[in-house]
Design an enzyme around this catalytic site. Sequence first.
Site, PDB file in Angstrom:
ATOM      1  N   ASP A 309       0.855  -1.178   0.000  1.00  0.00           N
ATOM      2  CA  ASP A 309       0.000   0.000   0.000  1.00  0.00           C
ATOM      3  C   ASP A 309       0.896   1.234   0.000  1.00  0.00           C
ATOM      4  O   ASP A 309       1.987   1.217   0.576  1.00  0.00           O
ATOM      5  CB  ASP A 309      -0.887  -0.020   1.246  1.00  0.00           C
ATOM      6  CG  ASP A 309      -1.802   1.179   1.320  1.00  0.00           C
ATOM      7  OD1 ASP A 309      -2.539   1.402   0.355  1.00  0.00           O
ATOM      8  OD2 ASP A 309      -1.770   1.884   2.343  1.00  0.00           O
ATOM      9  N   ASP A 582      -1.716  -0.646   6.348  1.00  0.00           N
ATOM     10  CA  ASP A 582      -1.946  -0.151   7.702  1.00  0.00           C
ATOM     11  C   ASP A 582      -3.380   0.279   7.934  1.00  0.00           C
ATOM     12  O   ASP A 582      -3.786   0.466   9.071  1.00  0.00           O
ATOM     13  CB  ASP A 582      -1.006   1.015   8.028  1.00  0.00           C
ATOM     14  CG  ASP A 582      -1.234   2.218   7.113  1.00  0.00           C
ATOM     15  OD1 ASP A 582      -1.986   2.085   6.128  1.00  0.00           O
ATOM     16  OD2 ASP A 582      -0.656   3.282   7.392  1.00  0.00           O
TER      17      ASP A 582
END
Length: 851
Positions: A309, A582
Amino acid sequence: MMATDTPKDGLTEAEAQQRLRTAGPNELPSSRPQSGWRLLVDVVTEPMFLLLAACGAVYLMLGDRNEALMLLGFVVIVIGITFFQQRRTERSLNALRDLSSPRALVVRSGKQQRVAGRELVVGDLVLLAEGDRVPADIDLTQSSCLSVDESMLTGESLAVMKHAADAAGSIAEYRVYSGTLVTQGSASGVVVATGADSALGRIGASLAALGGELTPIQLETRRVVKAVAIGGIGLAGALALAYWALRGDWLQGLLAGLTLAMAILPEELPVILTLFLGLGAWRLGREHVLARSIPAIELLGATTVLCVDKTGTLTCNRMAVAQLWSEQCGYDCRASASATLPEALHGLLEYAVLASHRQAFDPMETAITQAGKDLLANTEHLHGDWTLIDDYPLSRALLAMSRVWQSPDRSEYLVAAKGAPEAIIDLCHLPASRSAAITAQVALLAGQGLRVIGVASATFPAVDLPDNQHVFEFGFLGLVALHDPLRPEVPDAVAQCRAAGIQVVMITGDHPATANAIALEAGIGGAAPKLLSGSDLGGMDDAALQARLADTQVFCRIAPEQKLRLVQAFRARGEIVAMTGDGVNDAPALKAANIGVAMGARGSDVAREAAALVLLQDDFSSLLLAVRHGRRLFANLRKAIVFIVAVHVPIVGLSIVPVLLGWPMLLMPVHILFLQLVIDPACSIVFEAEPIESDAMTSQPRRPDMPLFDGEILLRGLLQGSGLLLMLIGWYLQIRWFSGSDEQARTASFVALVLANLGLIYSNRSWSRPSWLRHESPNRAFGWMCLVAILLLLLVLSWGSLRGLFSFAALGPAQLAGCAGVALLGVAWFEAVKWAQLRFGFGLAKPATRR
């Protein structure tokens, strides 16, 4: 519930309590720490422990209490390691749960009061302000210049403006979601969903249907356990019957069968597997990598695709000023970090700071304030003594804000404005030519993935302020370009991934220009990374997507459910996928990946719960360290298994050959017990502590389907063990011929076997070069193991009672030297097998090939 269902005075306390009892607390269901008994059950039901328990039961029934107690000791040690690691994991996760229940300001019975976030109910009227963590899903009834950071849900690093329901066009504009952060403005609204019913909760609930499958090493262990148990019992029974049939002595036949069973049953195999994984998790913990799923560690070395990500993983998840530009000059804060800011840009940054809040929550304002402290330090352009008179917030009609200041030494007001470049151009009433030039520069900066704002200044007589910002005579100062900076360790880590044969792909919800800029800076995809947008992905079927995966490195504008689809598509190609993230939006993909890796410090609880590994320091290079540990663990595990195979060949051979050839029994249960107590358990510690091979991180990952017990393992072990068996039989016959004593021949053969086993460990510590050419740090565990084994062997040989128990006879110096010579000859043979496999490649496993 709609906003109109709640009175302006909010719920009464009685209504709130009733709804709390009915719907339950506003909190997410999370994995609770396992009880000691639950953990014990989980550990002992693993196949490896079932094998230990089965072996112990057999030995107890046979009256061999020493062997049973040894196995029980192994179980206690390993359970202790596993229990400690699990408890440590749970304590670390509990320490990270900082977003689970923020406090909320609510209106109940017409009065404002602070309550714990877990006590919120649907229908509560909640007040929000800058810096608040949104405690539930809320529909706004009133809003003033409200911006919300939704990166944990969407992956977008920029704050999103929100409006009241009666002024908004869609639900996304008037709803704020649980766990997000208010960065600017204030608002009030009605709670519409709590706990598991919130957007955050629904993502968490979707994880239950994902993941949970056993790792390849666990499945393979189950098959090996079954095969070894059946084969060992069959061979032991056959030998006992053969002895009885050939010699007519069923008691000695039973003893020979039991000895063979003890020789064949590799009870050290489950111990080695568990110790390797347990110690691997402990080593990762020392490097601030928390292993929530210990068996997943062995998969790290096989990782072929790393899906990352952008926000918070590749980048710092905080804004920073990248460039300053005026019509006179420009300044790149990244390339010119050590250069002095040109005087012509002092005013631009000065008024950008003045247009921001002094105690900022908005990430862009925080970045501007920090840039002012760094670049304007020790100048007259920072004004801590100026007084704020008034401000003009952002509005839907004009995406710009102005702040009015009073200087101690000037009578007029000074006005600082910042906002969208087109809004600042409008406020400054610039001619078409200047507007076009500024607009072109904005497009150039935006094409680099930067967030661009304009800055202007004005003065106004110290009289009544106007209602509209357009009344001020603004002068255009320039542009401030911001970005979410790349983590400094990322480019080197990406390069190491590429050298290790791991394909790195970025999956982000950001704009293509931003994603492309970060990919170029990180080195993902080389000089021209190929992009695929979420809209294009949505129009593809699975076959078309598979065709694009091979040459696409950046996936942008990706929705959360598309992240999950991408991970599943990579896995469908046979890849071993590690996924980092996250945010809450990453959680389903983390759970679906072979190895989910959550960024612990900034990561959400849902992401940490879904991941197999948690990087406690949010350091992307920690992931490379984890891969190194995974590769080292698997390679050393294979070395240990080669030793197990090789060492059992002479033990089994020396148990069978004397029976078939009519010799006295050479090995007895006490001899095998000595080997198992001294050599086998210690070898697992020695091999586990062995450093990684020098070329491990510059070679391709192992094949995803590569078994732990493959042809290379069996061939190497059988060749090494068979050669040693022939040497020991020859040595036995030689001593028996010259001495005429069965006891001396048995003693010399056993001493040579113990010393050769130490040589076998020494040789298999490295497979890439001769063991004596290694330049890494010495393996202290091996040194201690050799010392203990030799001292115990000397004790058995020198102590009369022990020597009698082992049916040994005293050996002279020449015979002891001959035993050492057999061991050295064995080392030469082991090294020859290793060299032949490296030279001719027979039996060697092939690395994974990129599709």
